[in-house]
Design a protein around this motif. Structure first.
Motif, PDB file in Angstrom:
ATOM      1  N   ALA A  28      43.282  37.861  30.219  1.00  0.00           N
ATOM      2  CA  ALA A  28      43.033  37.170  32.147  1.00  0.00           C
ATOM      3  C   ALA A  28      44.363  35.879  31.659  1.00  0.00           C
ATOM      4  N   ASP A  29      45.775  36.216  32.581  1.00  0.00           N
ATOM      5  CA  ASP A  29      46.376  35.643  32.734  1.00  0.00           C
ATOM      6  C   ASP A  29      46.574  34.739  34.564  1.00  0.00           C
ATOM      7  N   ALA A  30      47.818  33.803  34.919  1.00  0.00           N
ATOM      8  CA  ALA A  30      47.745  34.108  36.438  1.00  0.00           C
ATOM      9  C   ALA A  30      49.196  33.039  36.485  1.00  0.00           C
ATOM     10  N   PHE A  31      49.742  34.295  37.555  1.00  0.00           N
ATOM     11  CA  PHE A  31      50.950  33.166  38.537  1.00  0.00           C
ATOM     12  C   PHE A  31      50.545  32.627  39.628  1.00  0.00           C
ATOM     13  N   VAL A  32      50.922  31.661  39.536  1.00  0.00           N
ATOM     14  CA  VAL A  32      50.788  30.450  40.828  1.00  0.00           C
ATOM     15  C   VAL A  32      51.902  30.282  41.602  1.00  0.00           C
ATOM     16  N   VAL A  33      52.069  30.046  43.308  1.00  0.00           N
ATOM     17  CA  VAL A  33      52.966  29.745  44.043  1.00  0.00           C
ATOM     18  C   VAL A  33      52.075  28.379  44.066  1.00  0.00           C
ATOM     19  N   LEU A  48      22.743  52.890  27.911  1.00  0.00           N
ATOM     20  CA  LEU A  48      24.174  53.828  27.941  1.00  0.00           C
ATOM     21  C   LEU A  48      23.748  53.834  29.157  1.00  0.00           C
ATOM     22  N   LEU A  49      22.701  54.249  30.276  1.00  0.00           N
ATOM     23  CA  LEU A  49      23.302  54.237  32.130  1.00  0.00           C
ATOM     24  C   LEU A  49      24.430  53.137  32.566  1.00  0.00           C
ATOM     25  N   ALA A  50      23.075  52.218  32.193  1.00  0.00           N
ATOM     26  CA  ALA A  50      23.791  50.692  32.196  1.00  0.00           C
ATOM     27  C   ALA A  50      24.993  50.342  31.416  1.00  0.00           C
ATOM     28  N   LEU A  51      25.538  50.895  30.561  1.00  0.00           N
ATOM     29  CA  LEU A  51      27.100  50.617  30.290  1.00  0.00           C
ATOM     30  C   LEU A  51      28.129  51.599  30.720  1.00  0.00           C
ATOM     31  N   VAL A  52      27.254  53.266  30.628  1.00  0.00           N
ATOM     32  CA  VAL A  52      28.452  53.686  32.413  1.00  0.00           C
ATOM     33  C   VAL A  52      28.825  53.080  33.111  1.00  0.00           C
ATOM     34  N   ALA A  53      27.907  52.081  33.966  1.00  0.00           N
ATOM     35  CA  ALA A  53      27.674  52.085  35.196  1.00  0.00           C
ATOM     36  C   ALA A  53      28.638  50.229  34.927  1.00  0.00           C
ATOM     37  N   VAL A  54      28.697  49.816  33.940  1.00  0.00           N
ATOM     38  CA  VAL A  54      29.456  48.625  33.772  1.00  0.00           C
ATOM     39  C   VAL A  54      31.615  49.218  33.571  1.00  0.00           C
ATOM     40  N   LEU A  55      31.148  50.399  33.046  1.00  0.00           N
ATOM     41  CA  LEU A  55      32.559  50.742  33.188  1.00  0.00           C
ATOM     42  C   LEU A  55      33.129  51.717  33.812  1.00  0.00           C
ATOM     43  N   ALA A  56      32.231  52.353  34.779  1.00  0.00           N
ATOM     44  CA  ALA A  56      32.959  52.345  35.571  1.00  0.00           C
ATOM     45  C   ALA A  56      33.572  51.738  36.612  1.00  0.00           C
ATOM     46  N   LEU A  57      32.383  50.633  37.021  1.00  0.00           N
ATOM     47  CA  LEU A  57      33.185  49.403  37.952  1.00  0.00           C
ATOM     48  C   LEU A  57      34.122  48.752  37.236  1.00  0.00           C
ATOM     49  N   ALA A  58      34.177  48.903  35.877  1.00  0.00           N
ATOM     50  CA  ALA A  58      35.736  47.587  35.102  1.00  0.00           C
ATOM     51  C   ALA A  58      36.459  48.983  35.566  1.00  0.00           C
ATOM     52  N   ALA A  88      32.383  38.710  43.013  1.00  0.00           N
ATOM     53  CA  ALA A  88      32.728  37.788  42.079  1.00  0.00           C
ATOM     54  C   ALA A  88      32.369  38.696  40.458  1.00  0.00           C
ATOM     55  N   TRP A  89      31.108  39.561  40.804  1.00  0.00           N
ATOM     56  CA  TRP A  89      30.378  39.785  40.248  1.00  0.00           C
ATOM     57  C   TRP A  89      30.976  40.584  39.518  1.00  0.00           C
ATOM     58  N   ARG A  90      31.508  41.230  39.969  1.00  0.00           N
ATOM     59  CA  ARG A  90      32.282  42.542  39.353  1.00  0.00           C
ATOM     60  C   ARG A  90      33.899  42.186  39.236  1.00  0.00           C
ATOM     61  N   ASP A  91      34.526  41.344  39.356  1.00  0.00           N
ATOM     62  CA  ASP A  91      36.174  41.321  38.767  1.00  0.00           C
ATOM     63  C   ASP A  91      35.605  40.731  37.464  1.00  0.00           C
ATOM     64  N   ILE A  92      36.379  42.056  37.011  1.00  0.00           N
ATOM     65  CA  ILE A  92      37.096  43.052  35.286  1.00  0.00           C
ATOM     66  C   ILE A  92      37.435  40.718  35.040  1.00  0.00           C
ATOM     67  N   TRP A  93      39.209  40.218  36.395  1.00  0.00           N
ATOM     68  CA  TRP A  93      39.292  39.224  35.897  1.00  0.00           C
ATOM     69  C   TRP A  93      38.901  38.066  35.118  1.00  0.00           C
TER      70      TRP A  93
END
Length: 215
Positions: free
Chosen positions: A174-179, A43-53, A155-160
């Motif tokens: 996840a989608d992306a726009f590019v030029v 549960l603590l790990a899940l709390v940390a993941v949700l907070a970072l997200a 990168a390790w906590r990039d939700i995208w």
């Protein structure tokens, strides 16, 4: 025959260890405590993941209608070397890119299903800018043409990035726009407009407009 003997010895050792474990464990009261402890850790790990997200999601801007994101100005400081000034309401960044053209990537979050029905708006954030050489041998050899990051999320906590790895996302994808392949021209200045279908560079001066005229 020897393998049967070995198997018998291993079985005897297993029984002995089981008896020792039962003796040390008593009435198994420790099992419930161990399970509660592990559940608390999960549960603590899940709390940390949700907070970072939550923190990462807060860095995105709503993508509702066409609007100006930033202005981009180029200044040549050497052969195939340009300083790029990117300025917007949420961002001000000076960076150096090398090459003949510039590329810009934007991360986009698209809501689906129930999330879309609830009225959640798609979001975006500028992700990275990079230079590109026309000559293939230069591009392959150019370590200084690597992308320049425009968001500071590792990168390790990039939700995208995590969503981009999912094959069938449920609520958000996840989608992306590019030029791509915009010429690096000294003094060129652009306005970057973004809307639900993409991001568009709009020339703001003669140096930039010249790149859009038929040759």
């Amino acid at each position: 025959m020897q393998f049967y003997v070995l198997a018998g010895l291993l079985a005897v050792m297993a029984v002995a260890l089981l008896a020792l474990a039962l003796r040390l464990g008593g009435r198994f009261g420790w099992v419930a405590a161990w399970m509660r402890g592990n559940l608390m850790l999960v549960l603590l790990a899940l709390v940390a993941v949700l907070a970072l997200a939550a923190f990462d999601v807060s860095r995105f801007q709503s993508l509702e209608r066409s609007s100006q994101v930033a202005t981009l100005q180029l200044h040549e400081t050497g052969p195939q070397r340009f300083e790029v000034l990117l300025e917007g309401a949420e961002l001000s960044r000076m960076m150096v890119v090398h090459g003949d053209m510039w590329d810009l990537d934007v991360q986009v979050l698209r809501w689906n299903g129930l999330a879309q029905l609830l009225g959640l708006k798609d979001g975006y954030r500028l992700n990275r800018m990079s230079g590109r050489f026309v000559a293939l041998e230069q591009q392959e050899a150019a370590s200084n043409a690597q992308p320049r990051g425009l968001n500071d999320t590792p990168a390790w906590r990039d939700i995208w990035l995590w969503l981009d790895r999912l094959h069938e996302p449920v609520l958000v994808e996840a989608d992306a726009f590019v030029v791509r392949f915009m010429p690096l021209v000294d003094g060129a200045r652009y306005r970057l407009d973004i809307g639900p279908t993409g991001i568009t560079p709009v020339p703001l001066n003669e140096q930039a407009e010249r790149q859009f005229r038929p040759q």
